[in-house]
Structures are given as C-alpha cells and as structure tokens.
Design an enzyme around this catalytic site. Structure first.
Site, PDB file in Angstrom:
ATOM      1  CB  ILE A   1     -24.691   3.919  -4.356  1.00  0.00           C
ATOM      2  CG1 ILE A   1     -23.441   4.793  -4.220  1.00  0.00           C
ATOM      3  CG2 ILE A   1     -24.741   3.252  -5.723  1.00  0.00           C
ATOM      4  CD1 ILE A   1     -22.127   4.003  -4.299  1.00  0.00           C
TER       5      ILE A   1
ATOM      6  CE1 TYR B   1     -17.763  -2.522   1.287  1.00  0.00           C
ATOM      7  CE2 TYR B   1     -15.784  -1.775   0.165  1.00  0.00           C
ATOM      8  CZ  TYR B   1     -17.151  -1.729   0.329  1.00  0.00           C
ATOM      9  OH  TYR B   1     -17.907  -0.904  -0.475  1.00  0.00           O
TER      10      TYR B   1
ATOM     11  CG  ASN C   1     -26.720  -0.666  -3.702  1.00  0.00           C
ATOM     12  OD1 ASN C   1     -25.719  -0.044  -4.053  1.00  0.00           O
ATOM     13  ND2 ASN C   1     -27.459  -0.306  -2.660  1.00  0.00           N
TER      14      ASN C   1
ATOM     15  N   GLY D   1     -24.809  -3.358   1.040  1.00  0.00           N
ATOM     16  CA  GLY D   1     -23.484  -3.700   1.533  1.00  0.00           C
ATOM     17  C   GLY D   1     -23.151  -2.912   2.779  1.00  0.00           C
TER      18      GLY D   1
ATOM     19  CD  GLN E   1     -12.575  -0.843   2.981  1.00  0.00           C
ATOM     20  OE1 GLN E   1     -12.137  -0.673   1.858  1.00  0.00           O
ATOM     21  NE2 GLN E   1     -13.820  -0.508   3.326  1.00  0.00           N
TER      22      GLN E   1
HETATM   23  N1  CAA Z   1      -2.794   3.672   5.225  1.00  0.00           N
HETATM   24  C1  CAA Z   1      -1.545   3.525   5.724  1.00  0.00           C
HETATM   25  N2  CAA Z   1      -1.272   3.395   7.033  1.00  0.00           N
HETATM   26  C2  CAA Z   1      -2.314   3.399   7.870  1.00  0.00           C
HETATM   27  C3  CAA Z   1      -3.639   3.571   7.427  1.00  0.00           C
HETATM   28  C4  CAA Z   1      -3.864   3.710   6.048  1.00  0.00           C
HETATM   29  N3  CAA Z   1      -5.080   3.862   5.532  1.00  0.00           N
HETATM   30  N4  CAA Z   1      -4.455   3.518   8.487  1.00  0.00           N
HETATM   31  C5  CAA Z   1      -3.679   3.357   9.574  1.00  0.00           C
HETATM   32  N5  CAA Z   1      -2.375   3.295   9.204  1.00  0.00           N
HETATM   33  C6  CAA Z   1      -1.213   3.139  10.056  1.00  0.00           C
HETATM   34  C7  CAA Z   1      -1.447   3.780  11.417  1.00  0.00           C
HETATM   35  O1  CAA Z   1      -1.132   5.138  11.330  1.00  0.00           O
HETATM   36  C8  CAA Z   1      -0.509   2.979  12.278  1.00  0.00           C
HETATM   37  O2  CAA Z   1       0.770   3.460  12.055  1.00  0.00           O
HETATM   38  P1  CAA Z   1       1.782   3.627  13.284  1.00  0.00           P
HETATM   39  O3  CAA Z   1       1.826   2.301  13.964  1.00  0.00           O
HETATM   40  O4  CAA Z   1       3.077   4.030  12.643  1.00  0.00           O
HETATM   41  O5  CAA Z   1       1.189   4.737  14.114  1.00  0.00           O
HETATM   42  C9  CAA Z   1      -0.532   1.577  11.681  1.00  0.00           C
HETATM   43  O6  CAA Z   1      -1.006   1.770  10.322  1.00  0.00           O
HETATM   44  C10 CAA Z   1      -1.393   0.589  12.447  1.00  0.00           C
HETATM   45  O7  CAA Z   1      -2.686   0.909  12.245  1.00  0.00           O
HETATM   46  P2  CAA Z   1      -3.838   0.208  13.071  1.00  0.00           P
HETATM   47  O8  CAA Z   1      -3.847  -1.245  12.834  1.00  0.00           O
HETATM   48  O9  CAA Z   1      -3.787   0.660  14.509  1.00  0.00           O
HETATM   49  O10 CAA Z   1      -5.050   0.795  12.322  1.00  0.00           O
HETATM   50  P3  CAA Z   1      -6.007   1.915  12.863  1.00  0.00           P
HETATM   51  O11 CAA Z   1      -6.886   1.262  13.872  1.00  0.00           O
HETATM   52  O12 CAA Z   1      -5.246   3.142  13.176  1.00  0.00           O
HETATM   53  O13 CAA Z   1      -6.837   2.247  11.532  1.00  0.00           O
HETATM   54  C11 CAA Z   1      -8.625   1.877  10.046  1.00  0.00           C
HETATM   55  C12 CAA Z   1      -7.558   1.227  10.889  1.00  0.00           C
HETATM   56  C13 CAA Z   1      -9.593   2.667  10.941  1.00  0.00           C
HETATM   57  C14 CAA Z   1      -9.360   0.783   9.320  1.00  0.00           C
HETATM   58  C15 CAA Z   1      -7.964   2.848   9.052  1.00  0.00           C
HETATM   59  O14 CAA Z   1      -6.899   2.197   8.413  1.00  0.00           O
HETATM   60  C16 CAA Z   1      -8.898   3.323   7.963  1.00  0.00           C
HETATM   61  O15 CAA Z   1      -9.819   4.109   8.191  1.00  0.00           O
HETATM   62  N6  CAA Z   1      -8.657   2.881   6.714  1.00  0.00           N
HETATM   63  C17 CAA Z   1      -9.424   3.321   5.575  1.00  0.00           C
HETATM   64  C18 CAA Z   1     -10.618   2.462   5.432  1.00  0.00           C
HETATM   65  C19 CAA Z   1     -11.424   2.891   4.242  1.00  0.00           C
HETATM   66  O16 CAA Z   1     -10.963   3.484   3.260  1.00  0.00           O
HETATM   67  N7  CAA Z   1     -12.691   2.546   4.288  1.00  0.00           N
HETATM   68  C20 CAA Z   1     -13.558   2.888   3.222  1.00  0.00           C
HETATM   69  C21 CAA Z   1     -14.974   2.789   3.727  1.00  0.00           C
HETATM   70  S1  CAA Z   1     -16.117   3.354   2.514  1.00  0.00           S
HETATM   71  C22 CAA Z   1     -16.059   2.157   1.376  1.00  0.00           C
HETATM   72  O17 CAA Z   1     -15.482   1.126   1.525  1.00  0.00           O
HETATM   73  C23 CAA Z   1     -16.852   2.423   0.129  1.00  0.00           C
HETATM   74  C24 CAA Z   1     -16.129   1.996  -1.055  1.00  0.00           C
HETATM   75  O18 CAA Z   1     -16.488   0.961  -1.618  1.00  0.00           O
HETATM   76  C25 CAA Z   1     -15.030   2.819  -1.592  1.00  0.00           C
END
Ligand code: CAA
Length: 239
Positions: free
Chosen positions: A13, A146, A81, A83, A143
C-alpha cells in the site's frame, strides 16, 4: 510544490501511496526498514528517493527526517503507513510480538508526527494521514496486538487533529480492509477464504484503491476534513 514523506513507502500500500502522491505533483520521499534491493528497484522505477530507518526508534526518526528535509525541503505531508503484523492468539502471544507491533505500528506515529508537526504549524499548512486498518475497528482473531495498535492510531488521529486544527494542519486516518499485499498473502489460505467470503464486494482491495483515498485527504482542497477515518473495505464493515 509540496513535499511528502511516506513511511514504508516502497512496497505494498505504501508504494501505491508514494506514487499516487507524486502523481499529484508533490515531491515524495519514501522510507523503508531494510530491503535495500527492493527500495532501489522502487526508486529506479518511480524516481522517488528512499531513506532507510526504523520508525519505531524515536531518535532515528529525528535524524532520518532531518536527512529527508535536507534533500527535499520541509515536510508538508506525512503518511504514517509503515506497519507489521505478528499474529497469534493471546495465550500464545509472546511479549516481544506485542511490543514490536505496538512500537512499529503505533509508536511510529508519535515519533514521526512529533518531528514534523512543529514545522507544519509554523508554515500554517500540513497534512498527516495515518494508515490504520479494519481490524482496529472490528477486532480480529489472533490480532490483539495489531488491533490495539490500529485502534490506537484512530485515537491518536483525533487527539492530534484537535491540537493542530487552528494551524492549517489536518490529521486523518484511512482504514483499509484486506488488500492484495504481501502482508495479507501471509495469512493461511483457508483463513483467507473465510475472510474474503465476508467481503461484500467479493475480492481484496488493490493498493491503488487505498492510495487514492490518501491522495484525496492530502489535497489542497481537503482542508476542512480533519479527525476523520475513511474506511475502505469493500463493505466488510460499514463504519
Ligand atoms: N476465527 C475463529 N476461530 C479461529 C480462527 C479465526 N480466525 N483462527 C483459529 N481459530 C480457532 C482454531 O481453529 C482453534 O479451534 P479449535 O480449538 O476448535 O481447533 C482455536 O481457534 C484456537 O486457535 P489457536 O489459538 O490455536 O490459534 P491458531 O494458532 O490456530 O491461529 C492465527 C491463530 C494464526 C492468528 C489465526 O487465527 C489467524 O490467521 N487469524 C487471522 C489473522 C488475520 O486476519 N491477520 C490479518 C493479517 S493482514 C492484516 O492485518 C492487514 C489488515 O490490516 C487487514
């Protein structure tokens, strides 16, 4: 001719913002945090000079901005910007991931604005745009760091807007939704699928769709817009 500085302005961005502001006729400098080869390629492609420092470092911001101003002149437009993300659910998040995201994403706004705002006030014109995120408005699983930093940017924007409103300086935020960048590409594909399914427009944003909002806010004619947040998220959160 106005002079603009875009942090993290050589990629994603930020690169789109740097080029969009340059296209308005301003002089632009872009900072980066260490990828020299990418910065050099960006500079060659766009003619925009790049400067390297860590925006989470208060002293480095003062030194870096002095270098930019020596090369290009006083900064009229600042776009915070730069981040990072370091996603993990709270129980798995180590203190370093918390501190680093807060430092790079939020402390940087203080570090940068504090150096340039005095000159903007003295010259009675300035534009500051802080690039927040939909996830600072809605929260997002994994997050806490974040989302806290990005929500913090919105409060920072409003407070600083009040402080400088009488001096011809505006301070606004742009809150992008999920955008086609390396940062978003790092999210697991199965998670991205569920996220894109919740975007009414049905796709990611392109970086230039965010950049045009920044160009709008830094324009001469935008002097009555201050303390606002422009949400650009394909309808994912209508706030
Ligand atoms: N929503 C709901 N449930 C979720 C989930 C989610 N996003 N992510 C994981 N879970 C669930 C898992 O499936 C697990 O369930 P079970 O115990 O029933 O199997 C439970 O929550 C526990 O999860 P964990 O604590 O073990 O989490 P994880 O290590 O599996 O995942 C994570 C953590 C990698 C952060 C993951 O949640 C993820 O990728 N989240 C999205 C993060 C995201 O959107 N980042 C954006 C980056 S880009 C950005 O930020 C730019 C911007 O400004 C938009």
């Amino acid at each position: 001719m106005r002079t603009a500085l875009v942090t993290g302005g050589t990629t994603g961005i930020g690169a789109a913002i740097s080029t969009a502001i340059k296209a308005t006729g301003a002089r632009v400098a872009a900072t980066h945090s260490g990828n020299e080869a990418r910065a050099a390629a960006f500079s060659t492609a766009t003619g925009i000079p790049t400067f390297r420092w860590d925006v989470s470092d208060h002293a480095a911001c003062a030194t870096g901005i002095a270098d930019v101003e020596a090369a290009l002149g006083p900064i009229d437009i600042l776009v915070n910007n730069a981040g990072i993300t370091c996603d993990a659910s709270l129980l798995k998040m180590n203190p370093e991931a918390w501190k680093r995201v807060l430092a790079v994403d939020l402390d940087s706004c203080f570090n940068m604005a504090q150096v340039v705002v005095g000159g903007m006030k003295a010259r009675r014109w300035g534009r500051i745009v802080n690039i927040a995120s939909i996830n600072g408005q809605t929260g997002q699983f994994g997050q806490t760091n974040y989302a806290a930093a990005k929500a913090g940017m919105l409060g920072f924007t409003k407070a600083l807007a009040l402080e400088v409103a009488r001096d011809g300086v505006t301070v606004n935020a742009v809150a992008p939704g999920y955008t086609d960048t390396e940062m978003v590409a790092a999210v697991a594909p199965e998670i991205m699928k569920t996220i894109v399914a919740r975007i009414p427009v049905g796709r990611l944003a392109q970086p230039n769709e965010i950049a045009r909002c920044v160009a709008f806010l830094v324009a001469e004619e935008a002097g009555f817009i201050t303390g606002s947040t422009l949400s650009v998220n394909g309808g994912q959160a209508m706030i």
